[in-house]
Design an enzyme around this catalytic site. Structure first.
Site, mmCIF file in Angstrom:
data_model
loop_
_atom_site.group_PDB
_atom_site.id
_atom_site.type_symbol
_atom_site.label_atom_id
_atom_site.label_comp_id
_atom_site.label_asym_id
_atom_site.label_seq_id
_atom_site.Cartn_x
_atom_site.Cartn_y
_atom_site.Cartn_z
ATOM 1 N N GLY A 308 0.831 -1.203 0.000
ATOM 2 C CA GLY A 308 0.000 0.000 0.000
ATOM 3 C C GLY A 308 0.860 1.246 0.000
ATOM 4 N N GLY A 310 0.810 5.528 1.418
ATOM 5 C CA GLY A 310 0.180 6.598 2.175
ATOM 6 C C GLY A 310 0.841 7.928 1.905
ATOM 7 N N GLY A 313 4.700 7.633 2.935
ATOM 8 C CA GLY A 313 5.568 6.564 2.484
ATOM 9 C C GLY A 313 4.818 5.395 1.880
ATOM 10 N N VAL A 315 4.399 1.087 1.741
ATOM 11 C CA VAL A 315 4.552 -0.105 2.570
ATOM 12 C C VAL A 315 4.819 -1.317 1.685
ATOM 13 C CG1 VAL A 315 3.501 -1.573 4.332
ATOM 14 C CG2 VAL A 315 3.007 0.891 4.294
ATOM 15 N N LYS A 329 7.636 0.056 6.079
ATOM 16 C CA LYS A 329 7.159 1.357 5.585
ATOM 17 C C LYS A 329 8.370 2.210 5.230
ATOM 18 C CE LYS A 329 4.098 5.186 6.861
ATOM 19 N NZ LYS A 329 3.245 5.748 7.931
ATOM 20 N N ASP A 426 -5.529 9.922 14.669
ATOM 21 C CA ASP A 426 -5.868 9.462 13.325
ATOM 22 C C ASP A 426 -6.532 8.088 13.366
ATOM 23 O OD1 ASP A 426 -6.089 9.887 10.628
ATOM 24 O OD2 ASP A 426 -4.072 9.192 10.130
#
Length: 614
Positions: A308, A310, A313, A315, A329, A426
Site C-alpha cells: 500500500g 500513504g 511513504g 509499505v 514502511k 488518526d
C-alpha cells in the site's frame, strides 16, 4: 531569498536585451486590441528617432491610440495599414462631420483617402472623378429626402443636410432651409453616408511601401539630416542574439536554481538527520532493532511486493526468516521533517499491547528512513467496511463488535496504560489492521502526540487527522480544549461506519461524500425506525443498534458530553438494552430532523481554525 534576487536580475537582463535590439523603438500597442504602433508612427513616450515628424500618437487612460490633427482635432486610431499607408480613424462621439468643420489638412502629412469608384455614387446617380467633393450644410425645418441627412448634427427641432455642389439649387427648398457652413474637398460618401463610418487618411511620405513589399521594415537612417529612410530586415541578427542570450541565461538560471535547491535540501535534511540521531541516542536503551538500508532492501527483496501507499511513504512486504513476515514502511523524505519517524519510534517502540501494532525495528541510514512492523495478513478494517465485493464481507456484526471492542481497548491502553498519555489523532478504519484471526491492532502513529496524564487538555500547533474523523475542537476552540476526547470522537465515527453494515441501502463509494450518515442513523434511532435496514441477518439488529447508540454518544459536539474511552469499553462489553439514547449531537449545528429513510447532505459549518503557536 537569493534565488528571488537572481530571478529579478534575469528578468531585468532579458528586458535590457529586448530594448537594445529594438534601440528603444519596440512595437508598442496602447492596448491588447489596439493597432501595433511602429515606424513611421511613435508613441510620445518613445525617443524622436523612433518615428517620422508629424506621426506622433498618444495613449489614453482607456488604452486607445489617439492622433492629433491640425486645429486640435483628436481622433481615435482604429487601424494602421502600413502596406497601403492608410490610417483609419473614428470619432468616439460618432460624429465625423462635426470634426471635419475644424479640420484643415493643408499643413498635415495626411490627406483624405479618396473614395473607391463603387463608393463615389451620390444621390442623383452621378459620380465624382476625384472622390472628393465640396458640400454645403443646411439647417432645415422640415424633412427633405433628396439630400444627405446628417443624423449626429440634427435634433428634433431641426434637420441638418449636406448639399453637394453638383446638386441642383432649384431642388433646395430655400424657404425652409438655412445655410450653416461649407466644407471643401471632403470624401463624397465615406464619412457623410453614415455617421458612424470611419475616416481614412493616407500618407505619401515617408514612402515605406517598397520596404513593406519586400517583407522588410522602414526606419530613419542614422545620422541623416534630410529625414531619409532605409529598409532593414527586422530581427535577423538581433533575434539570433537575443535567442542565444535568452537560452544561455535560462540554462544559467536552471543551474543556479538546481544548486540552490540541492544546497537547501541537503542543509535541511542534515538538520533532520541530526535531530533523529539525537533522538535515537537518547532512546537507545529502549529502541527496537536498528537496520541498515542494505538490510531493508534485503528484507523486502529489493522492494518487490508493494502492500500500500500513504501520504508519508510506501509499505512493502518483507521477510526476516522463513516464518517471520514483516511490513516495511519506506518513508518519503520529501515530506515532513522527520517528526513522523520520531513519533512512530517514540510511541510504539516502547509499548506492547495485543491491540497495538508492534514495531519490530527501524532504519535511519543517512537520508533514508524506514519502519519495520509485524505483518498482519488480513489487511485493514477499511477493506471489510467499505468493500462491495461479497467475498470480502465475511465478518458478521458479532465479529465486528469484537473488533470494535479490541480497538477501544487499544485506545484505552494508549490513554491510560502508558507512562505518558498517547493521543493517536488518526483513528480510522484504514489504521486498524487485522491479524490472521481478525484481531484488531491500531497502527500509524505518525500524527500521535504525547502528553502528561496530569493534564486533561493539551495545546495544538496545527490541525491533525483525516477529514471526516477529526473532532470539532481540533478545528476550533469554540467547541472546547483538545484532549483524549478527540480520539473518542474518531472512534465514534468508526463505530457508526461499522453499524451501517453491508449497505443494503444505496450508500455507494461514489456518493458517500454527499451523505452524512451519522445524522441519518440518529434520526432512525430517535424515530424508532427498524435498524435492520443496515443488516442482512435479523439477529444482528440489536448489535447494530448498540454500536450506533455508542457511536452517537462518542460524536457529541461538546467534548464534555462524550464518554471517556474506558466508559466506552464498558458500554461495548455490556448489554445494549441498558443504553439510553444520547442527546442529538447535531442540534447545535442547527440541523432540522429529516425523514429517516432519506439521507441528507451535511451542512457546511464555519469553524474558526486554531492558529499555530510560535
Amino acid at each position: 531569498m537569493e534565488f528571488s534576487y537572481f530571478l529579478l536580475l534575469f528578468v531585468a537582463f532579458i528586458i535590457d536585451v529586448g530594448e537594445c535590439q529594438s534601440n528603444g523603438c519596440a512595437k508598442l500597442p496602447c492596448g491588447a486590441r489596439g493597432p501595433v504602433i511602429r515606424f513611421p508612427f511613435r508613441v510620445n513616450s518613445q525617443p524622436e528617432h523612433c518615428g517620422y515628424p508629424g506621426f506622433n500618437l498618444s495613449c489614453t487612460d482607456t488604452n486607445d491610440a489617439v492622433v492629433e490633427l491640425p486645429n486640435s482635432v483628436k481622433l481615435f486610431v482604429k487601424r494602421i495599414d502600413y502596406k497601403s499607408q492608410v490610417l483609419q480613424l473614428y470619432d468616439p462621439a460618432h460624429c465625423i462631420p462635426k470634426q471635419l468643420r475644424r479640420l484643415n489638412l493643408s499643413s498635415s502629412p495626411f490627406q483624405f483617402e479618396q473614395d473607391s469608384p463603387e463608393d463615389q455614387t451620390w444621390s442623383s446617380g452621378e459620380s465624382s472623378s476625384t472622390g472628393l467633393t465640396d458640400f454645403g450644410f443646411f439647417n432645415c425645418s422640415q424633412r427633405e429626402v433628396k439630400f444627405r441627412f446628417i443624423r449626429c448634427l440634427s435634433s428634433q427641432k431641426h434637420q441638418v443636410y449636406a448639399f453637394d455642389k453638383r446638386d441642383d439649387l432649384m431642388d433646395l427648398p430655400l424657404s425652409s432651409c438655412t445655410k450653416m457652413y461649407s466644407l471643401r474637398s471632403i470624401p463624397n460618401t465615406r464619412v457623410l453616408g453614415d455617421d458612424e463610418k470611419n475616416l481614412e487618411l493616407k500618407w505619401s511620405r515617408p514612402a515605406c511601401v517598397h520596404c513593406e513589399a519586400k517583407g522588410k521594415k522602414c526606419r530613419l537612417k542614422n545620422n541623416s539630416t534630410a529625414l531619409e529612410t532605409e529598409c532593414f530586415l527586422e530581427g535577423a541578427l538581433s533575434k539570433l542574439a537575443i535567442t542565444g542570450a535568452t537560452l544561455g541565461s535560462f540554462l544559467l538560471l536552471l543551474a543556479v536554481f538546481a544548486l540552490y535547491r540541492f544546497y537547501t535540501y541537503d542543509k535541511v535534511e542534515k538538520e533532520h538527520q541530526v535531530k533523529i540521531e539525537k533522538f535515537l541516542e537518547d532512546y537507545r536503551n529502549f529502541k527496537p532493532t536498528r537496520y541498515s538500508y542494505v538490510d531493508i532492501k534485503k528484507i523486502t527483496n529489493q522492494f518487490s511486493e508493494k502492500l500500500g501507499e500513504g501520504a508519508y511513504g510506501t509499505v512493502f512486504k518483507g521477510k526476516l526468516s522463513h516464518e517471520i513476515y514483516v511490513a516495511v514502511k519506506n518513508l518519503n523524505t520529501s515530506k515532513g521533517n522527520g517528526e513522523e519517524f520520531i513519533n512512530e519510534v517514540g510511541t510504539i517502540g516502547t509499548i506492547h499491547h495485543v491491540n497495538v501494532v508492534r514495531l519490530v525495528g527501524f532504519c535511519a541510514d543517512g537520508f533514508r528512513r524506514a519502519l519495520v512492523y509485524e505483518f498482519l495478513s488480513n489487511n485493514s478494517l477499511e477493506k471489510f467496511i467499505s468493500s462491495s465485493d461479497a467475498k470480502n464481507c465475511i465478518l458478521n456484526l458479532d465479529k465486528m463488535q469484537d473488533i470494535a471492542l479490541g480497538v477501544a481497548k487499544g485506545i484505552e491502553y494508549l490513554h491510560q496504560g502508558c507512562d505518558q498519555r498517547i493521543l493517536h489523532f488518526d483513528i480510522k478504519p484504514q489504521n486498524v489492521l487485522l491479524d490472521q484471526n481478525f484481531n484488531p491492532k491500531i497502527s500509524d502513529f505518525g500524527l500521535a502526540k504525547l502528553c502528561s496524564k496530569d493534564h486533561s487538555a493539551m495545546s495544538m500547533t496545527t490541525v491533525r487527522g483525516t477529514m471526516g474523523y477529526i473532532a470539532p475542537e481540533v478545528f476550533s476552540r469554540n467547541f472546547g480544549n483538545v484532549s483524549s476526547k478527540a480520539d473518542v470522537y474518531s472512534f465514534g465515527i468508526l463505530l457508526l461506519e461499522i453499524a451501517k453494515g453491508r449497505k443494503n441501502v444505496d450508500i455507494t463509494v461514489e456518493n458517500t461524500s454527499q451523505v452524512y450518515f451519522p445524522e441519518w442513523i440518529y434520526n432512525i434511532l430517535e424515530q424508532k425506525e427498524d435498524i435492520r435496514i443496515f443488516v442482512e441477518d435479523d439477529g444482528d439488529d440489536k448489535i447494530a443498534k448498540k454500536l450506533a447508540t455508542i457511536g452517537l454518544w462518542c460524536i457529541q459536539w461538546n467534548p464534555v458530553d462524550r464518554p471517556f474511552i474506558k466508559d466506552v469499553v464498558k458500554m461495548l462489553e455490556g448489554e445494549g438494552d441498558k443504553l439510553i439514547m444520547p442527546p442529538n449531537p447535531f442540534a447545535s449545528a442547527g440541523h432540522v430532523k429529516n425523514n429517516a429513510n432519506m439521507p441528507t447532505k451535511r451542512q457546511n459549518l464555519e469553524l474558526e481554525v486554531i492558529p499555530e503557536s510560535k
